[in-house]
Design an enzyme around this catalytic site. Sequence first.
Site, mmCIF file in Angstrom:
data_model
loop_
_atom_site.group_PDB
_atom_site.id
_atom_site.type_symbol
_atom_site.label_atom_id
_atom_site.label_comp_id
_atom_site.label_asym_id
_atom_site.label_seq_id
_atom_site.Cartn_x
_atom_site.Cartn_y
_atom_site.Cartn_z
ATOM 1 N N LYS A 269 0.846 -1.204 0.000
ATOM 2 C CA LYS A 269 0.000 0.000 0.000
ATOM 3 C C LYS A 269 0.880 1.254 0.000
ATOM 4 C CE LYS A 269 -3.194 2.643 2.966
ATOM 5 N NZ LYS A 269 -4.047 2.669 4.159
ATOM 6 N N ASP A 274 -2.320 10.238 3.982
ATOM 7 C CA ASP A 274 -3.724 9.864 4.161
ATOM 8 C C ASP A 274 -4.420 10.860 5.089
ATOM 9 O OD1 ASP A 274 -6.177 8.657 4.349
ATOM 10 O OD2 ASP A 274 -5.497 6.985 5.603
ATOM 11 N N LYS A 281 -9.891 12.907 8.596
ATOM 12 C CA LYS A 281 -9.465 12.444 9.918
ATOM 13 C C LYS A 281 -9.383 13.622 10.883
ATOM 14 C CE LYS A 281 -6.348 8.719 8.375
ATOM 15 N NZ LYS A 281 -6.994 7.572 9.023
ATOM 16 N N ASP A 292 1.744 6.212 5.577
ATOM 17 C CA ASP A 292 0.755 5.310 4.990
ATOM 18 C C ASP A 292 1.228 4.660 3.689
ATOM 19 O OD1 ASP A 292 -1.646 4.098 5.554
ATOM 20 O OD2 ASP A 292 -2.868 5.548 4.456
ATOM 21 N N ASP A 351 -11.956 7.334 3.936
ATOM 22 C CA ASP A 351 -10.755 7.052 4.734
ATOM 23 C C ASP A 351 -10.382 5.568 4.682
ATOM 24 O OD1 ASP A 351 -8.607 7.579 6.308
ATOM 25 O OD2 ASP A 351 -9.728 7.809 8.180
ATOM 26 N N GLU A 353 -9.340 3.883 2.279
ATOM 27 C CA GLU A 353 -8.843 4.007 0.899
ATOM 28 C C GLU A 353 -7.818 2.940 0.547
ATOM 29 O OE1 GLU A 353 -7.520 5.573 3.413
ATOM 30 O OE2 GLU A 353 -5.436 5.060 3.049
ATOM 31 N N ARG A 355 -7.723 -0.280 0.980
ATOM 32 C CA ARG A 355 -8.295 -1.479 0.337
ATOM 33 C C ARG A 355 -8.705 -1.195 -1.105
ATOM 34 N NH1 ARG A 355 -12.627 -1.910 5.043
ATOM 35 N NH2 ARG A 355 -10.932 -0.803 6.053
HETATM 36 N N1 BES Z 1 -4.099 4.562 6.974
HETATM 37 C C1 BES Z 1 -5.218 4.259 7.777
HETATM 38 C C2 BES Z 1 -4.947 3.198 8.840
HETATM 39 C C3 BES Z 1 -3.931 3.538 9.899
HETATM 40 C C4 BES Z 1 -4.352 3.981 11.141
HETATM 41 C C5 BES Z 1 -2.594 3.356 9.686
HETATM 42 C C6 BES Z 1 -3.448 4.255 12.135
HETATM 43 C C7 BES Z 1 -1.670 3.642 10.678
HETATM 44 C C8 BES Z 1 -2.100 4.083 11.904
HETATM 45 C C9 BES Z 1 -6.361 3.748 6.902
HETATM 46 O O1 BES Z 1 -6.400 4.262 5.630
HETATM 47 C C10 BES Z 1 -7.637 4.167 7.558
HETATM 48 O O2 BES Z 1 -7.873 5.327 7.642
HETATM 49 N N2 BES Z 1 -8.420 3.192 8.008
HETATM 50 C C11 BES Z 1 -9.639 3.459 8.674
HETATM 51 C C12 BES Z 1 -10.660 2.478 8.165
HETATM 52 C C13 BES Z 1 -12.050 2.764 8.632
HETATM 53 C C14 BES Z 1 -12.555 4.049 8.041
HETATM 54 C C15 BES Z 1 -12.919 1.592 8.240
HETATM 55 C C16 BES Z 1 -9.419 3.286 10.172
HETATM 56 O O3 BES Z 1 -8.690 2.362 10.563
HETATM 57 O O4 BES Z 1 -9.917 4.105 10.926
HETATM 58 ZN ZN ZN Z 2 -4.665 4.813 4.803
HETATM 59 MG MG MG Z 3 -7.544 6.129 5.476
#
Ligand code: BES
Ligand code: ZN
Ligand code: MG
Length: 504
Positions: A269, A274, A281, A292, A351, A353, A355
Amino acid sequence: MITIQVRDIKSAPLEKGVTALFVEQDTLDTPLLREIAKIYFPHLLHAMAEQKFSGKLGSSFVLPIVHEQAIAHILFIGLGKRGQNGMISVEQYRRAVGYAVRTAEQYRWSSLQMRLPFAQNFGITDAQLAEYTVIALKMAHYYFDEFITDPMRKFHVTNFTLIPEGHDVAALEQGMKTGRAIAHGVNQCRRWIDLPPAYLTPVELATVAQKIAKAQGLSYTVFGEQEINEMGMGGLAAVSRGSARDCQFVIMEYHCGKKNAPTLGFVGKGITFDSGGLSIKPAEYMENMKDDMSGAAAVIASMEVLAQLKPSVNIVAFAPLAENIPSDKATKPGDIATFYNGKTAEIKNTDAEGRLILADALSYAEKHYTLDCIVDLATLTGACAHALGPFYSGLMSFDDELVARLQKASEQSGDKLWRLPLDDDYRPAIKSPIADIQNIGSKRYMAGTITAALFLSNFVEKTPWAHIDIAGTAFNVPDLPYYRPEGATGVGVRLLVALAMNWQ
Ligand code: BES
Ligand code: ZN
Ligand code: MG
């Protein structure tokens, strides 16, 4: 510059500079320590006892010595105790090496020589000992100070010398060579992650990958945003749409030159920043989101290492790269993406993104290559960081054989993995009433790490596949002395290299 040399004990006596010696916990009364006591300081063992130095992992004891009117130091570094198998673990040794480097930094010693312990203590060969020593040293030594201007904050140990004692020096040299290549890869990966998002954009990371491919004789393909749109990679395109910076899809290939060799696929990825997109966020959650692209950085760095170590397998690395940021052009919650394999997903949360870009990369890998496995690495879910914290990456797979290979690579390399259940019972969480699937799991199912993996599983139909969530392990890992408490860890590089080297 860091130089690591092997020097014989006779040409590198204890009286010169700083010499680190590794000691096992509660076994300080050894012939070597007695000899040191006899020569330099008869009360050594008493002094150690008085300061409660027992050789515990994480502890050290500094003995200043005088030789021909010059001060030198002997640095005793605790290795801790043997485990149930009668061995000191390699991980204990890595940490002890890390503590030695940290101690040298605290004392502002510019060079450090280390007496190599015996490989048998750890149940490994001399070549492995040298490899693991060099990796731990160089990882501990990594720093990211390109943007610091105060020279006082830029002190670093510049010379490391390894002193063998009855080791097989040819094996040591061989192991050091391997270790150097791996450590270089890990530290490169960390630097790309640590670079601010304005410096490391998708195009920038693609350019770095291209340079590596050229230097190492790897084949290299890159698709730009327009091609990505035309090819129907609707997930990657949807994520990148809000950003003025173009997305990229990078493919690097290593060919071992052997007929009928297996081919491994690595996918990483690569979100260079992000923000969450329109599902933006909160500020605190965005602070470290330059990390990210850690998965992409790890697969690109692994390719550089493997091009040098030349395993007898072919490897193809895929890195979808984009920036996730809102604008008037950005994808909105409620939009539907059509991926490279024709499937559709409702984007309920911009967010989620990672996947979306991985879906296209995985589909592309399956359509254009015959692969013996696909391993993807992604900072995919905050849920994984919550579940496992900073020390274990989450491993999910339907394939027990691939899991066994990864677990072996994990134990050897030090990149720790913990398997989570990839169970179809969670699948209804990502059903969408208006598209094939949706990009977030419905609340009732919780388990955000698993539902994210199940989302990805829609894009791998025929290849043994494992997904590794590194959201908790890629950045700001505390307490590990061969990392820095702040910044990138380079997680995944050692793992993927070990996986490929062991594959046969
Ligand atoms: N890049 C984030 C995940 C992440 C969180 C990486 C903390 C490193 C540290 C990912 O893109 C994300 O935002 N995931 C969301 C998914 C949710 C919206 C289903 C999350 O984990 O909050
Ligand atoms: Zn992300
Ligand atoms: Mg995200």
